[in-house]
Design an enzyme around this catalytic site. Structure first.
Site, PDB file in Angstrom:
ATOM      1  N   GLY C 259      47.801  46.883  38.830  1.00 12.71           N
ATOM      2  CA  GLY C 259      48.138  46.280  40.245  1.00 12.71           C
ATOM      3  C   GLY C 259      49.617  46.611  40.696  1.00 12.71           C
ATOM      4  O   GLY C 259      50.323  47.450  39.825  1.00 12.71           O
ATOM      5  N   HIS C 260      50.013  46.453  41.919  1.00 11.62           N
ATOM      6  CA  HIS C 260      51.011  46.852  42.394  1.00 11.62           C
ATOM      7  C   HIS C 260      52.495  46.317  41.526  1.00 11.62           C
ATOM      8  O   HIS C 260      52.409  45.183  41.233  1.00 11.62           O
ATOM      9  CB  HIS C 260      51.588  46.759  43.805  1.00 11.62           C
ATOM     10  CG  HIS C 260      51.213  45.414  44.269  1.00 11.62           C
ATOM     11  ND1 HIS C 260      51.434  45.180  45.774  1.00 11.62           N
ATOM     12  CD2 HIS C 260      50.891  44.098  43.719  1.00 11.62           C
ATOM     13  CE1 HIS C 260      51.149  43.991  45.925  1.00 11.62           C
ATOM     14  NE2 HIS C 260      50.637  43.439  44.679  1.00 11.62           N
TER      15      HIS C 260
END
Lengths: 364, 364, 364
Positions: C259-260
């Site tokens: 994920g970011h």
């Protein structure tokens, strides 16, 4: 904030309020040109307060202006020279302004079809669309206004793409699928591959078994409503007879699998690595956590939340939060508990025996 | 049923029986042109009964004919004017007829190589193959009769594709892999990427550790037998030394990971999001549920079923159904049980203490 | 060993020692041309001993030479005419030699840009790079020396690729991302898609709810250090404000989601199908098992091991092995235990009642 978001252009708070709403407290002519967190913003930047935790930073920020809710503004001690845009939802306001700054900073792309793209003469592409290198569009497809198809995208026969759709590189949309306005699909996602359906056609048992799996043709499609976003390498299968349906404003993360003939209700969000088996019906405003698995042919009510890594095997008919995952603990401790867990019935039987023994004594 | 499956063409029951078998009860000259469920079919359509639940619908259906098993036909009250094709497996029969109708309704594609495709002069492509836009075929590849390579497919050096293979858009097949006849691979799948193998070459401990991971070259390939189907964005790694092997008629869903040097036995089906670590040997006719994880270097007997989201860490030497997943329940209830679960040994110790106390009393 | 690794070329043990280190015991002029397991090697082949289990095979092997550690060499009975290269880590040595043999056997590819590739005039591509068919490189990208971009790769605006990077077919790198030297990315992987971030902007409850999700612009990028390898169809999201960071020599398997704004510490390995939610910080030298799920905003210390299919919901501040997965057992047995598990609190209450009853008796 990364340099990609800044731009030479600045904008007054008055102009922001005109475009995005909100009430200005302070100097409406203050100019801002980018966004930054409260503790890092300078006088040319716009900050926001969305979490009470950061309230003290409002007292010390050097931001040109702060996005704040009416309730939080009352908690702030008067600050000489600090400007506010007051709005019920500073976080959503921030997101909208950030997008506007990015749009200004992003190099404009000329409409048109890249020389290397392969567009079937029977397809209809809006003149305002931007078709990238090595894109393929097959016969009968209809591509709406301002659609962006990035390099390597493949659009099958008869696909309909609404206005302002953006497909990132190497996305595949199979024949007959339909995407509404403003749908975003990230790189490598596959919309409309065949659902997983095979009829067993076997005779005999064990080693003597003969026959094979017969493919069930998948003649439905995928119907995706407006404002849906789909993550990278996610797969959404076409329906067997009827369509697989994704309703408006559903947001799906990366590497999610959605089986044939599912319906995902409007505004539902599905986090990465989740898998939803075929013919399942998920309500509106649900939140499906990362790596959740949901069985086929079940129904989830509106407003159901399933926490990460949980498994849903039956319908959930009431809103609320559901769970079936354990958090990781020390490996040796886990193994000790897991060994007992595998024999819980023996533990229960020992309790029964104790209860019986005590009962007997009582009778003495 | 979606319009894609209908066609102007109709066919007599006699002709269906000639092509697909079965015995006609009723008017062999009745014509049908498409398929529909029992409750929706009209006199030009063919319906099927595969589930006892729908037996009453046979009494009322308006279908031109019904696919039915001999046993079910006996349960049906005589119906004037209703026609049957009697077959041991109506569902598989339906699937075969549906495919035939689709083939008739699908626009014929001319054999040949799209102008934008890039075919190495050292590759051999059958004249009957259909090679789409932006396809790449590298040197030494051999492409069989009637193969369809959709847009953006990449075929590495020396790959062999059997007759009637269909690779959907943006599939990648790495060098040296082999696909049997009639293999179908859906969009974005990757066949033959390097297995995950690295030799640790570190010295020292903790912060003082130096060194690195050394890549183990992966010089095997992937060998896929006839009639295999592979889902969208699934990945099957090449072997380290020997090949990864997928036997005939294996069906694999989307987003499945199969590690290097696995063998998947014939007729096994693997549902979406499952992951199988390296060097694992799965038997024939197994059913692996969605999101199942299987450890490396284990063996599953023939006819093993693993239910969705379960984890297999050891070999399963007997056929049967295996499970290790919990269904999601109310979050608060789950947390209560999970907290006790983490301390099951304490619960057991309390039972032991009770047993000891009771024993002692007995002695009194 | 598959034929792909053999080559006409042979090499003396002396030359191997010169290139890869190690001490020769035996005939330094012995020539070998490929690698093979101890029990299959012939006199022209090099074998290795990395596992005590195979020590007896050293007594009988016909290999031209054996890679062995000093400690193991002492355990080997004297063998007339058998040659050794003595090295502390025979497995890593084997991997390096295998790679060298493969490089010799792999057909050389001429540097240059394929005629069908689409390179923006504003991109900078090293003359030594090999750019394949249907590749797209956008404006401002910088492609280092000897980089290989396979067919269908898409490189966004301003991407920087270090020397000797190899991107396999159909990889997508979004604008602004940075890959260090020698990074390998397998087919279909997506680097830098938007992180999953939306601000809720809803009013009202239940059926009366109105509003929508507002996309949070993702203006960070992905920053990947030297010697990282990334598996097929893996996705690594760009950061929301700051970058997502993958440190040097991290090895990531297929179908992994990161994920970011995650940071993955150097030398950490992540097995297939794992998912790591946003803003999580994983230490150096960690080992994340297959299908592990890790929540967002948590921190894992260096040297943490999480076993396959486990879930991490909180920070793990100490090195060690963590687990939360059960191994699959017979389905009926599992269901029995699972039913009790769902009511563990009742079991505990019965124990409490027994304890109270016994206490009371004591008082009698």
């Amino acid at each position: 904030m990364a340099s990609g978001t800044t731009s030479a252009m600045t904008i007054t708070l008055a102009e922001l309020a005109r475009r995005f709403g909100g009430e200005i407290v302070g100097d409406a002519q203050q100019r801002v040109g980018s966004l930054a967190p409260l503790d890092k913003a300078d006088s040319g930047q716009l900050a926001f307060l969305a979490n009470q935790k950061y309230l003290p930073q409002v007292e010390t920020t050097r931001a040109g202006a702060v996005l704040i809710s009416p309730a939080d503004l009352e908690k702030v001690a008067a600050r000489e020279g600090l400007n506010f845009i007051v709005t019920p939802n500073p976080y959503a306001y921030f997101a909208r302004v950030a997008q506007a700054f990015i749009d200004l900073a992003t190099p404009a792309v000329k409409p048109g079809v890249h020389a290397s793209a392969s567009i079937d003469p029977g397809a209809k592409v809006a003149a305002s669309a931007v078709i990238g290198a090595h894109v393929t569009v097959e016969a009968g497809a209809v591509i709406g206004e301002r659609v962006k198809l990035d390099a390597g995208v493949v659009i099958g026969r008869g696909v309909k793409l609404g206005d302002d759709v953006h497909l990132y590189p190497n996305v595949t949309v199979y024949h007959g699928c339909k995407l509404g306005a403003r749908v975003i699909v990230h790189a490598g996602a596959v919309i409309g591959a065949d659902g997983f359906g095979f009829a067993p056609d076997f005779m005999g048992e064990g080693e003597a078994r003969t026959g094979s799996w017969v493919k069930i043709p998948q003649v439905g499609a995928v119907d995706i409503a407006d404002d849906v976003e789909i993550g990278a390498n996610t797969t959404i299968d076409r329906g067997a007879m009827a369509d697989t349906v994704i309703e408006e404003c559903v947001k799906i993360d990366n590497l999610v699998q959605i089986g044939h003939n599912c319906r995902i209700g409007a505004y539902t969000v599905i986090a990465g690595c989740a898998g939803i088996a075929g013919s399942t019906n998920i309500g509106r405003h649900c939140m499906i956590g990362g790596a959740v698995g949901i069985a086929g042919h079940v129904t989830l009510a509106d407003y159901v939340i399933v926490t990460a890594q949980s498994g849903v095997s039956k319908s959930l008919t009431k809103p609320g939060m559901y769970t079936s995952a354990f958090p990781a603990v020390n490996h040796a401790d886990w193994n000790k508990s897991a060994a007992i867990m595998r024999n819980l019935d023996k533990l229960r039987d020992r309790i029964k025996a104790l209860e019986a023994a005590l009962d007997e004594r009582k009778g003495e």
